[in-house]
Design a protein around this motif. Structure first.
Motif, PDB file in Angstrom:
ATOM      1  N   ASP A 110      24.865  42.578  66.646  1.00 27.82           N
ATOM      2  CA  ASP A 110      24.714  43.789  65.880  1.00 27.82           C
ATOM      3  C   ASP A 110      25.725  44.708  66.251  1.00 27.82           C
ATOM      4  OD1 ASP A 110      22.361  42.826  64.378  1.00 27.82           O
ATOM      5  OD2 ASP A 110      21.100  43.857  65.764  1.00 27.82           O
ATOM      6  N   VAL A 111      26.213  45.003  67.370  1.00 27.11           N
ATOM      7  CA  VAL A 111      27.347  45.747  67.894  1.00 27.11           C
ATOM      8  C   VAL A 111      28.732  45.150  67.257  1.00 27.11           C
ATOM      9  CG1 VAL A 111      28.781  46.840  69.553  1.00 27.11           C
ATOM     10  CG2 VAL A 111      26.344  46.371  69.952  1.00 27.11           C
ATOM     11  N   ILE A 112      28.738  44.033  67.147  1.00 24.85           N
ATOM     12  CA  ILE A 112      30.134  43.462  66.661  1.00 24.85           C
ATOM     13  C   ILE A 112      29.856  43.459  65.020  1.00 24.85           C
ATOM     14  CG2 ILE A 112      31.234  41.206  66.305  1.00 24.85           C
ATOM     15  CD1 ILE A 112      29.928  40.579  69.093  1.00 24.85           C
ATOM     16  N   ARG A 113      28.801  43.353  64.430  1.00 20.74           N
ATOM     17  CA  ARG A 113      28.734  43.417  63.117  1.00 20.74           C
ATOM     18  C   ARG A 113      28.761  44.708  62.591  1.00 20.74           C
ATOM     19  NH1 ARG A 113      24.605  45.418  60.313  1.00 20.74           N
ATOM     20  NH2 ARG A 113      23.142  45.425  62.519  1.00 20.74           N
ATOM     21  N   VAL A 114      28.556  45.974  63.049  1.00 25.74           N
ATOM     22  CA  VAL A 114      28.965  47.021  62.542  1.00 25.74           C
ATOM     23  C   VAL A 114      30.301  47.294  62.577  1.00 25.74           C
ATOM     24  CG1 VAL A 114      26.203  48.062  62.838  1.00 25.74           C
ATOM     25  CG2 VAL A 114      28.107  48.359  64.576  1.00 25.74           C
ATOM     26  N   LEU A 115      30.924  46.877  63.574  1.00 25.60           N
ATOM     27  CA  LEU A 115      32.464  47.101  63.779  1.00 25.60           C
ATOM     28  C   LEU A 115      33.130  46.381  62.750  1.00 25.60           C
ATOM     29  CD1 LEU A 115      32.564  47.236  67.813  1.00 25.60           C
ATOM     30  CD2 LEU A 115      32.875  48.933  66.245  1.00 25.60           C
ATOM     31  N   GLN A 116      32.544  45.252  62.482  1.00 29.91           N
ATOM     32  CA  GLN A 116      33.308  44.275  61.577  1.00 29.91           C
ATOM     33  C   GLN A 116      33.070  44.942  60.052  1.00 29.91           C
ATOM     34  OE1 GLN A 116      31.184  40.579  62.408  1.00 29.91           O
ATOM     35  NE2 GLN A 116      33.083  39.660  62.529  1.00 29.91           N
ATOM     36  N   GLN A 117      32.021  45.466  59.968  1.00 31.44           N
ATOM     37  CA  GLN A 117      31.900  46.071  58.450  1.00 31.44           C
ATOM     38  C   GLN A 117      32.535  47.281  58.341  1.00 31.44           C
ATOM     39  OE1 GLN A 117      27.350  46.598  58.701  1.00 31.44           O
ATOM     40  NE2 GLN A 117      27.191  44.559  57.819  1.00 31.44           N
ATOM     41  N   GLU A 118      32.829  47.935  59.576  1.00 31.45           N
ATOM     42  CA  GLU A 118      33.806  49.182  59.206  1.00 31.45           C
ATOM     43  C   GLU A 118      35.058  48.865  59.223  1.00 31.45           C
ATOM     44  OE1 GLU A 118      34.409  53.368  59.250  1.00 31.45           O
ATOM     45  OE2 GLU A 118      32.808  52.295  58.756  1.00 31.45           O
ATOM     46  N   CYS A 119      35.497  47.810  59.776  1.00 35.60           N
ATOM     47  CA  CYS A 119      36.811  47.385  59.628  1.00 35.60           C
ATOM     48  C   CYS A 119      37.150  46.909  58.047  1.00 35.60           C
ATOM     49  CB  CYS A 119      37.192  46.143  60.307  1.00 35.60           C
ATOM     50  SG  CYS A 119      37.681  46.579  62.029  1.00 35.60           S
ATOM     51  N   GLU A 120      36.068  46.338  57.380  1.00 32.02           N
ATOM     52  CA  GLU A 120      36.230  46.001  56.021  1.00 32.02           C
ATOM     53  C   GLU A 120      36.289  47.294  54.964  1.00 32.02           C
ATOM     54  OE1 GLU A 120      32.736  43.418  55.267  1.00 32.02           O
ATOM     55  OE2 GLU A 120      33.483  41.765  56.723  1.00 32.02           O
ATOM     56  N   ARG A 121      35.300  48.324  55.569  1.00 30.16           N
ATOM     57  CA  ARG A 121      35.147  49.438  54.659  1.00 30.16           C
ATOM     58  C   ARG A 121      36.485  50.352  54.705  1.00 30.16           C
ATOM     59  NH1 ARG A 121      29.752  49.658  56.193  1.00 30.16           N
ATOM     60  NH2 ARG A 121      30.181  50.830  58.343  1.00 30.16           N
ATOM     61  N   GLN A 122      37.139  50.349  55.854  1.00 31.08           N
ATOM     62  CA  GLN A 122      38.425  51.004  56.104  1.00 31.08           C
ATOM     63  C   GLN A 122      39.504  50.195  55.447  1.00 31.08           C
ATOM     64  OE1 GLN A 122      38.363  54.044  56.613  1.00 31.08           O
ATOM     65  NE2 GLN A 122      36.191  54.185  57.235  1.00 31.08           N
ATOM     66  N   GLY A 123      39.364  48.991  55.150  1.00 30.00           N
ATOM     67  CA  GLY A 123      40.707  48.158  54.573  1.00 30.00           C
ATOM     68  C   GLY A 123      41.316  47.518  55.587  1.00 30.00           C
ATOM     69  N   VAL A 124      40.804  47.216  56.680  1.00 29.20           N
ATOM     70  CA  VAL A 124      41.503  46.647  57.827  1.00 29.20           C
ATOM     71  C   VAL A 124      41.764  45.172  57.421  1.00 29.20           C
ATOM     72  CG1 VAL A 124      41.783  45.804  60.201  1.00 29.20           C
ATOM     73  CG2 VAL A 124      40.684  48.069  59.722  1.00 29.20           C
ATOM     74  N   ALA A 125      43.103  44.668  57.326  1.00 24.67           N
ATOM     75  CA  ALA A 125      43.177  43.071  57.176  1.00 24.67           C
ATOM     76  C   ALA A 125      42.935  42.396  58.330  1.00 24.67           C
ATOM     77  CB  ALA A 125      44.526  43.036  56.546  1.00 24.67           C
ATOM     78  N   VAL A 126      41.928  41.624  58.385  1.00 22.29           N
ATOM     79  CA  VAL A 126      41.707  40.896  59.659  1.00 22.29           C
ATOM     80  C   VAL A 126      41.900  39.510  59.647  1.00 22.29           C
ATOM     81  CG1 VAL A 126      39.856  39.945  61.066  1.00 22.29           C
ATOM     82  CG2 VAL A 126      39.628  42.182  60.183  1.00 22.29           C
TER      83      VAL A 126
END
Length: 415
Positions: A110-126
């Motif tokens: 769940d910690v990883i999930r919220v960090l991933q989601q925030e990366c997506e919201r902020q437009g980080v290209a993973v």
């Protein structure tokens, strides 16, 4: 819009990427694994001890290497800020024994999930399955990153957050150290931290799997009196190779370098709540009540079952000896053995089993207020790759969050 490449999709890397993107940079996050946060998934036995809820000023006393370097990072993004950050992303947390902070779900995923989601919201290209080969620089300034595929990513800033050497299966293979050294940085001696300790005697293998809770330990030199090099109270685990558990993990980081010079003695107090006199009186009372029972059975309420024959053997007392035949000297020997059960420590487990890596990029070559290299403009470091390490309890992850945030927030202020 500044182009930023973050190398490493662990705790520090994701945090750095998020803050870079929040500040308006165009961020690319490189991760060589198939998913982000692979090592983060394992932390806290899969529960993820996010941080520690102690007073901010107390964070420094739990950092072993270079605590002063973290002054700006810890006060710039504190443990309170960490909890607030994750709460704002929808992750509820709770504080447990020792001020340890965990997600209420008890799931590191769940910690990883919220960090991933925030990366997506902020437009980080993973970019997953993407391995960096080198950080490119010209005339003392970062120009981009070269990938192992041969592709080049132009960038005005690069944040290296590749972790250490521990848990190499998660991708911590030391690539970041190599990149930093090629650019002139010094990497201090790398050794395992927060790992089990090796024992010379065969006793631990006999007791393998036994956990002692609420036990007191001391570690001393093998000679020269009983000067305490370490003392602690808590949980200890016997393993096939020696000893582990929270007490020994802490000892491994504090005394690992000392153990490399020679063996030390571990003193275990199996009855810390009783003085030697009180314990002897307790033994006398229990033995009188046991009547004609053998000594092994008479001690059933005093020690874990597997520990009894080990202690009696150390005292030279047959397990089947009758209580009414036990001498005062033998009874005192049992009491002394329970108050000071000794083992010889010979070293630490290797890097593959260590929770963290001790050593890393020399912090004298990094600006503590920005995490930027003092040698190459636009090059930043965050997390375990730096020569920073701390005790268990959420402190190492706090280093990752704080240094990641510090690096990410500084990109926007670059000239």
């Amino acid at each position: 819009m500044k182009r930023v490449v973050v190398i490493g999709g662990g705790a520090a890397g994701m945090m750095a990427a998020i803050w870079c993107a929040r500040n308006g940079s165009q961020v690319t996050l490189l991760e060589q694994n198939e998913k982000l946060g692979k090592k983060l998934f394992l932390t806290g036995k899969g529960r993820c001890n996010i941080t520690n809820a102690c007073d901010v000023s107390d964070l420094f006393s739990h950092v072993i290497s270079n605590p002063k370097f973290l002054y700006s990072a810890f006060y710039g993004f504190s443990n309170e800020d960490t909890a607030a950050f994750f709460n704002a992303l929808g992750l509820k947390t709770r504080v447990e024994r020792g001020n340890r902070v965990f997600p209420c779900s008890d799931k590191s995923s769940d910690v990883i999930r919220v960090l991933q989601q925030e990366c997506e919201r902020q437009g980080v290209a993973v970019r997953l399955f993407t391995k960096a080969a080198d950080v490119l620089a010209s005339e003392g300034k970062v120009t981009g990153v070269k990938l192992c595929s041969g592709e080049t990513l132009p960038a005005e800033a690069v944040i290296v957050a590749t972790g250490g050497l521990s848990y190499s299966s998660t991708g911590s293979t030391g690539d970041g150290y190599r990149m930093a050294e090629k650019l002139g940085h010094t990497v201090t001696a790398l050794r395992p931290g927060l790992t089990g300790l090796l024992v010379r005697e065969k006793t631990p293998s006999i007791l393998q799997g036994l956990t002692l809770k609420n036990t007191a330990v001391e570690i001393t030199a093998p000679s020269g009196g009983k000067k305490k090099l370490y003392q602690g109270f808590g949980e200890l685990l016997f393993t096939h190779y020696g000893v582990s558990g929270p007490l020994m993990l802490t000892a491994s980081s504090l005394l690992g370098d000392r153990l490399a010079e020679g063996a030390l003695v571990l003193h275990i107090d199996l009855k810390p709540a009783l003085s030697a006199e009180q314990l002897d009186a307790r033994l006398l009372r229990d033995f009188e009540e046991a009547g004609n029972a053998n000594v092994k059975n008479a001690m059933a309420h005093l020690l874990p079952k597997s520990m009894i024959p080990v202690l009696l053997t150390a005292c030279g007392i047959p397990q089947e000896e009758k209580i009414n035949q036990l001498t005062k000297r033998e009874r005192r020997c049992i009491a002394d053995g329970m108050k000071d059960f000794c083992l010889t420590l010979t070293g630490t487990r290797d890097m593959e089993e260590a929770i963290i890596t001790r050593g890393g990029i020399c912090v004298d070559e990094v600006d503590p207020s920005t995490m930027e290299s003092r040698l190459v403009k636009g090059l930043y470091f965050a997390g375990e790759i730096l020569d920073l390490d701390a005790l268990t309890g959420g402190f190492n992850l706090q280093i990752a969050w704080s240094t990641g945030c510090m690096a990410g927030n500084q990109i926007d202020s670059m000239d």
